[in-house]
Design a protein around this motif. Structure first.
Motif, PDB file in Angstrom:
ATOM      1  N   HIS A   9      38.703  50.478  37.958  1.00 53.01           N
ATOM      2  CA  HIS A   9      39.840  50.109  37.275  1.00 53.01           C
ATOM      3  C   HIS A   9      40.423  48.809  37.439  1.00 53.01           C
ATOM      4  O   HIS A   9      41.889  48.649  37.966  1.00 53.01           O
ATOM      5  N   LEU A  10      39.729  47.813  37.678  1.00 54.91           N
ATOM      6  CA  LEU A  10      40.002  46.405  38.154  1.00 54.91           C
ATOM      7  C   LEU A  10      40.920  45.666  37.037  1.00 54.91           C
ATOM      8  O   LEU A  10      40.578  45.905  35.627  1.00 54.91           O
ATOM      9  N   LYS A  12      42.804  41.889  36.619  1.00 54.80           N
ATOM     10  CA  LYS A  12      42.883  40.497  37.078  1.00 54.80           C
ATOM     11  C   LYS A  12      43.865  39.608  35.967  1.00 54.80           C
ATOM     12  O   LYS A  12      43.144  39.511  34.917  1.00 54.80           O
ATOM     13  N   LYS A  13      44.741  39.385  36.365  1.00 52.24           N
ATOM     14  CA  LYS A  13      45.693  38.558  35.197  1.00 52.24           C
ATOM     15  C   LYS A  13      45.834  37.232  35.758  1.00 52.24           C
ATOM     16  O   LYS A  13      46.025  36.771  36.753  1.00 52.24           O
ATOM     17  N   ASN A  18      44.825  39.002  30.534  1.00 52.70           N
ATOM     18  CA  ASN A  18      44.010  39.618  31.240  1.00 52.70           C
ATOM     19  C   ASN A  18      42.536  39.492  31.461  1.00 52.70           C
ATOM     20  O   ASN A  18      41.771  39.297  30.354  1.00 52.70           O
ATOM     21  N   ASN A  22      41.267  47.036  33.247  1.00 55.84           N
ATOM     22  CA  ASN A  22      40.716  48.638  33.549  1.00 55.84           C
ATOM     23  C   ASN A  22      39.447  48.438  33.614  1.00 55.84           C
ATOM     24  O   ASN A  22      38.851  49.321  32.784  1.00 55.84           O
ATOM     25  N   SER A  55      41.738  37.460  44.321  1.00 58.37           N
ATOM     26  CA  SER A  55      42.052  39.015  44.611  1.00 58.37           C
ATOM     27  C   SER A  55      42.549  39.549  43.241  1.00 58.37           C
ATOM     28  O   SER A  55      42.970  39.032  42.505  1.00 58.37           O
ATOM     29  N   THR A  57      44.636  41.690  40.631  1.00 60.43           N
ATOM     30  CA  THR A  57      45.894  42.112  40.526  1.00 60.43           C
ATOM     31  C   THR A  57      46.023  43.566  40.709  1.00 60.43           C
ATOM     32  O   THR A  57      47.316  43.788  41.259  1.00 60.43           O
ATOM     33  N   SER A  58      45.231  44.559  40.482  1.00 59.22           N
ATOM     34  CA  SER A  58      45.258  45.682  40.811  1.00 59.22           C
ATOM     35  C   SER A  58      43.792  46.206  40.678  1.00 59.22           C
ATOM     36  O   SER A  58      42.916  45.710  40.192  1.00 59.22           O
ATOM     37  N   GLY A  59      43.628  47.750  41.187  1.00 59.24           N
ATOM     38  CA  GLY A  59      42.384  48.248  41.123  1.00 59.24           C
ATOM     39  C   GLY A  59      41.661  48.000  42.368  1.00 59.24           C
ATOM     40  O   GLY A  59      42.103  47.236  43.272  1.00 59.24           O
ATOM     41  N   THR A  60      40.534  48.345  42.451  1.00 55.72           N
ATOM     42  CA  THR A  60      39.651  48.356  43.669  1.00 55.72           C
ATOM     43  C   THR A  60      38.262  48.056  43.260  1.00 55.72           C
ATOM     44  O   THR A  60      37.885  48.494  42.228  1.00 55.72           O
ATOM     45  N   THR A  69      40.117  46.810  49.987  1.00 51.00           N
ATOM     46  CA  THR A  69      41.212  46.979  50.721  1.00 51.00           C
ATOM     47  C   THR A  69      41.138  47.278  52.392  1.00 51.00           C
ATOM     48  O   THR A  69      42.021  47.354  53.063  1.00 51.00           O
TER      49      THR A  69
END
Length: 304
Positions: A9-10, A12-13, A18, A22, A55, A57-60, A69
């Protein structure tokens, strides 16, 4: 199954856009993974995240089970080599001296492995010749040699055959196959040269507008690429009207040739065409190409 690289669910903005949205993927250990998408689809962004150049924006994501992380991600990255966009080489240095510079960067104790790397990548006869005098294919192979200096388990290549002549493409293909089969290196290849990719990949991931559209094995892709029959006729317009009436799926290739997908009643079609004085001049079956499969999968225009 063990995975060399996964994304979960990565996001990157970049401003309001985007690059990855997701996005999830799984690259099995030991695979040659073909990462397919149009220019701007998000391929290089994913590679930059995996390499630690940017890096999320969210997700792993994980490298050999270690999350980005976690503290161990730096150690996990030592198991990875990459050539991103263009090889990072010193043009005024020889192949051997370029590798020595990389050995210094990695803190390796000796240069003992350099002759083996030069031989592996077909650069052992370049001597003192400077990289600026190399062909594009030789520079690409030098970039791969540099990426291999730390003896990685995962090799990431961003458009490795881009701009190469046919001989250069063959050399890169043979090198990738050797690395995978003889040294068990997992390879992730971002590429838009789909025909060439089909000669290498064991697994595929199709990305479009930052989304993973589909992941599949080469075997699954072969089964999914539909067979079609190419007809050459005397009047394509009549053929198209007849195919529409019969509810068949087709694609007009030229003024005389049309591909018909799936099974169809040949006798019924032949008789229907004959009533309108249209003759079938030839027909032969062939498989749908990877290019056509990708276009049909994501929709829209041909890949760039």
């Amino acid at each position: 199954m063990e995975y060399a690289l996964t994304a979960n669910h990565l996001m990157k903005k970049y401003g309001r856009s985007n690059a990855l949205d997701n996005f999830s993927m799984q690259v099995p250990k030991g695979a040659i993974y073909g990462f397919v998408g149009k220019n701007g689809a998000g391929k290089t962004t994913l590679i930059r995240l995996a390499c630690g150049l940017q890096s999320p924006t969210s997700g792993t994501f994980t490298l050999y089970g270690v999350k980005n992380t976690q503290k161990g991600i730096r150690k996990a990255r030592r198991r990875m080599g990459a050539v991103v966009e263009a090889p990072s080489i010193y043009l005024d240095l020889s192949a051997a001296d370029n590798l020595k510079q990389q050995y210094h960067v990695l803190g390796l104790p000796s240069f003992d492995g350099i002759p083996e790397l030069l031989k592996l990548t077909g650069l052992n006869d370049t001597g003192k010749k400077k990289a600026k005098d190399f062909s594009l294919g030789m520079r690409q192979r030098l970039g791969i040699a540099i990426a291999l200096a730390g003896r990685p388990d995962l090799l990431i290549l961003d458009e490795p055959a881009n701009g190469l002549d046919p001989q250069g493409i063959i050399e890169i293909r043979e090198l990738i196959l050797r690395l995978n089969r003889e040294q068990q290196i997992t390879v992730l290849i971002s590429s838009h040269i789909l025909d060439e990719l089909s000669r290498l990949a064991t697994h595929y991931g199709f990305i479009d507008k930052g989304h993973m559209v589909k992941e599949m094995t080469a075997k699954e892709l072969k089964a999914a690429c539909r067979k079609c029959t190419r007809l050459t006729v005397t009047a394509t317009a009549i053929l198209v009207r007849t195919l529409d009436r019969m509810g068949l799926e087709y694609e007009v290739i030229s003024d005389t040739q049309t591909d018909i997908y799936g099974e169809f009643p040949l006798t019924e079609l032949t008789l229907a065409l004959a009533k309108e004085h249209c003759s079938i001049l030839s027909l032969h079956e062939h498989d749908e190409s990877l290019e056509n499969y990708y276009i049909n999968l994501v929709g829209g225009d041909k890949y760039e």
